[in-house]
Design a protein around this motif. Structure first.
Motif, short mmCIF file in Angstrom:
data_model
loop_
_atom_site.label_atom_id
_atom_site.label_comp_id
_atom_site.label_asym_id
_atom_site.label_seq_id
_atom_site.Cartn_x
_atom_site.Cartn_y
_atom_site.Cartn_z
N ARG A 89 3.20 3.49 -1.71
CA ARG A 89 3.40 3.62 -3.15
C ARG A 89 4.86 3.46 -3.57
N THR A 90 5.78 4.14 -2.89
CA THR A 90 7.19 4.04 -3.29
C THR A 90 7.72 2.63 -3.09
N LYS A 147 0.83 -1.20 0.00
CA LYS A 147 0.00 0.00 0.00
C LYS A 147 0.86 1.26 0.00
N ASP A 189 9.69 11.74 -4.84
CA ASP A 189 9.84 10.45 -4.18
C ASP A 189 11.32 10.12 -3.97
N ARG A 223 5.88 -0.15 -3.24
CA ARG A 223 5.25 -0.98 -4.27
C ARG A 223 5.92 -0.81 -5.63
N LEU A 224 6.17 0.42 -6.01
CA LEU A 224 6.74 0.67 -7.34
C LEU A 224 8.21 0.25 -7.41
N GLY A 272 4.63 5.70 -12.22
CA GLY A 272 3.80 6.08 -11.08
C GLY A 272 4.54 6.83 -9.99
#
Length: 495
Positions: free
Chosen positions: A270-271, A268, A466, A273-274, A461
Motif C-alpha cells: 500500500r505505501t 500490492k 505509514d 502504491r500510494l 489512503g
C-alpha cells in the motif's frame, strides 16, 4: 605497486564513507545538465531558428530516455554488478554530453539527449540501489538527504551558470561542462563503488521491455505533437490507442511473467502504491514549471538569461535548507499529514505565479521562488522516502526501478503537459510576443496548480503511522532490531 584503494568487488568502511559522495556527484551532473538547459531554451530557439515551445523535445527526450531504460537498470546491476554498470552509465553520459555540444540541429540534439538519458537511466538508480543495500533502513532518510544536498548545487548553479554561458558564449558550452565532472566520477567509481549483485538473477524480460518501452515512447510522442497540428487528428488518435494498447499488453504480460522488467506486484504494497501513484500525479503538475518559468522571465518580462537564472536560484536554496529539516518535520507530523497538507500548499504556490507580470518587483518573484522550492523539496523527500518503507530488501532494486521510471515519466509528461497548455492558450500567435505569452503562461500556471492540488487526494489512503520506520517517528526501536536493507545483498559481495 601497493595501494589502499578498494577494488570493485569489496565493501569496506571507507567505501561506505565515500559512497554517498560518489552518488552525489552523479546526481549533481544530472541536475546541473537539466537545469542549465532550461534557462538556455529561448536563446537556443533563436539560434536554431525554431519556436521556443518546440524545444520541449530537448527536455522530454532526456527524461523519456530515462523512463524507458530505467526499468532494466536494476536487472543490469543485479546481473553485472553495480560497479561495472555505474561506470558504463557515466561513460555514456559523457559521450552524450559531447554529442549534445556538437549537435548541428534539433533532431541531432534530441538524439544526443537520448544517449545522455541512457547513461542517466543507469547512473542514478544504480547509485541509489547501492545506497539502499549499503545502509540500514533507519538511516535511509539521513543518507538520502546527505546525498541530495550536494546534488542540489546543480539546480542552484545551473540556471545562473546557464544564463551566463548563453549570454557571453555559445549555448553548446553548457553541455561540455559535464566532461570534467564525468572524468572525476570515473576516478571515484574505481575507488569507492561497491559491487552489489545477485548471483541468481532471472533472465531479462525482453518482451516486457519492448512492450513497455515502445508504448511509453509512442505515448510521449503523441503528447509532443498534440496541439502543434503537425499530424492529422486520426493519426494522433491511432498512435494514442496503439500506445495505450501496448501498455495494457505489458500489464497483462507482467502478471504472467515470473520476472517482469517492472514488477507490478509491488503495487500490492500500500505505501509503495500510494507514494508512486501520488508522486506521479504531483509531478505531472509540477514538472512543467522549470520549462515555463524561464519563458515567462525572458520572453514575458524581458530579463536576460543570467537574470532569469538568478530568479530561479532561490528554489534550489530553499530545497537545500528543507533537506536539513525534513527529517524532524516528518518525524513530528508523519508522512500522511505532510503529504496531504504540503501538496495543496505546493499547488497554491504554483497558482500564485499567475500574478507575476511586468510590474512585479524582483524581490517578490524571489520570495515566491523560495516558497516553491521549500514546498517542492518537502514533497519529493516525503514521497521518495515512503517508497521503500515497507518493501522487502530482496525487492529493493525492483522498487527503485519502478519508482525512478514513474518519476521520470511524470516529469517528461509534465513538461509536455505544461507546454501543451501554454500552446493551447497561445493559439497561433507569435510565441516571442510578450503581450501574448504572459496571459497564456498565466493560464498554464493556474491549470498546473489545480492539477497539483487535485493530486493530494491520492494520499488519503495513507495511514497515520505509514513511513514511521524511515522517519523514526514515535518510539524508536531498541538497538539491534533495525532492519538492515543490506542484510540480504551484502553476502555475495565479500570474498
Amino acid at each position: 605497486m601497493p595501494t589502499d584503494a578498494p577494488s570493485c568487488d569489496t565493501v569496506t568502511a571507507e567505501t561506505r564513507k565515500y559512497l554517498p559522495w560518489l552518488v552525489a556527484v552523479a546526481l549533481f551532473m544530472e541536475n546541473l545538465d537539466a537545469t542549465i538547459v532550461n534557462t538556455a531554451v529561448p536563446t537556443m530557439a533563436l539560434n536554431l531558428e525554431v519556436a521556443p515551445l518546440s524545444l520541449k523535445a530537448v527536455l522530454t527526450s532526456y527524461t523519456l530516455s530515462l523512463a524507458v531504460f530505467i526499468p532494466i537498470s536494476g536487472w543490469l546491476a543485479d546481473r553485472f554488478g553495480t560497479c561495472r554498470i555505474f561506470r558504463l552509465a557515466v561513460v555514456l553520459f559523457l559521450l552524450g554530453s559531447l554529442a549534445c555540444g556538437l549537435a548541428p540541429n534539433v533532431p541531432a540534439l534530441v538524439g544526443a539527449r537520448i544517449l545522455q538519458g541512457l547513461g542517466g537511466a543507469m547512473m542514478t538508480p544504480v547509485g541509489r540501489l547501492a545506497l539502499v543495500r549499503a545502509f540500514p533502513r533507519s538511516e535511509m532518510l539521513r543518507t538520502m538527504n546527505y546525498v541530495v544536498i550536494p546534488a542540489l548545487l546543480g539546480p542552484l548553479l545551473g540556471p545562473f551558470v546557464g544564463g551566463l554561458i548563453v549570454h557571453w558564449m555559445s549555448w553548446r558550452v553548457i553541455f561540455f561542462l559535464n566532461i570534467p565532472l564525468a572524468l572525476g566520477g570515473l576516478w571515484m567509481i574505481k575507488r569507492y563503488m561497491p559491487d552489489f549483485r545477485d548471483e541468481q538473477v532471472a533472465p531479462l524480460d525482453r518482451t516486457g521491455f519492448v512492450l513497455f518501452g515502445v508504448g511509453v515512447a509512442l505515448l510521449s510522442y503523441v503528447l509532443e505533437v498534440f496541439g502543434e497540428h503537425t499530424l492529422p487528428g486520426q493519426d494522433i488518435a491511432f498512435m494514442l490507442l496503439l500506445s495505450l494498447g501496448l501498455l495494457a499488453a505489458y500489464g497483462w504480460h507482467a502478471t504472467r511473467d515470473e520476472a517482469p522488467v517492472l514488477d507490478l506486484a509491488l503495487f500490492k504494497v500500500r505505501t509503495f502504491r500510494l507514494s508512486v501513484a501520488g508522486g506521479f500525479a504531483t509531478r505531472l503538475g509540477v514538472g512543467g514549471m522549470p520549462f515555463l518559468l524561464p519563458l515567462l522571465y525572458q520572453i514575458g518580462l524581458g530579463y536576460a538569461p543570467w537574470q532569469a537564472g538568478l530568479l530561479v536560484m532561490p528554489q534550489a536554496l530553499a530545497a537545500m535548507g528543507m533537506k536539513l529539516i525534513s527529517r524532524p518535520i516528518l518525524g513530528r507530523f508523519g508522512h500522511r499529514t505532510i503529504l496531504l497538507t504540503n501538496t495543496v500548499l505546493l499547488g497554491l504556490t504554483i497558482m500564485i505565479f499567475t500574478q507575476v507580470g511586468p510590474g512585479t518587483p524582483w524581490w517578490a518573484i524571489i520570495a515566491l521562488s523560495f516558497l516553491q522550492g521549500f514546498f517542492s523539496s518537502l514533497q519529493f523527500t516525503s514521497m521518495n522516502s515512503l517508497v521503500y518503507a515497507d518493501v522487502h530488501d530482496r525487492k529493493a532494486s525492483r522498487a527503485s526501478s519502478i519508482a525512478s521510471t514513474a518519476q521520470q515519466l511524470s516529469l517528461s509528461f509534465g513538461v509536455a503537459f505544461g507546454s501543451l497548455l501554454a500552446a493551447w492558450f497561445l493559439g497561433n500567435v507569435d510565441q516571442h510576443d510578450p503581450t501574448q505569452a504572459i496571459p497564456a503562461l498565466h493560464k498554464a500556471f493556474f491549470a498546473l496548480g489545480a492539477v497539483t492540488i487535485i493530486s493530494s487526494a491520492t494520499f488519503w489512503g495513507l495511514h497515520p503511522n505509514d513511513g514511521n520506520n524511515v522517519s523514526n517517528r514515535g518510539s524508536r526501536q531498541p538497538p539491534g532490531t533495525e532492519v538492515n536493507i543490506a542484510s540480504d545483498a551484502a553476502a555475495p559481495v565479500t570474498k
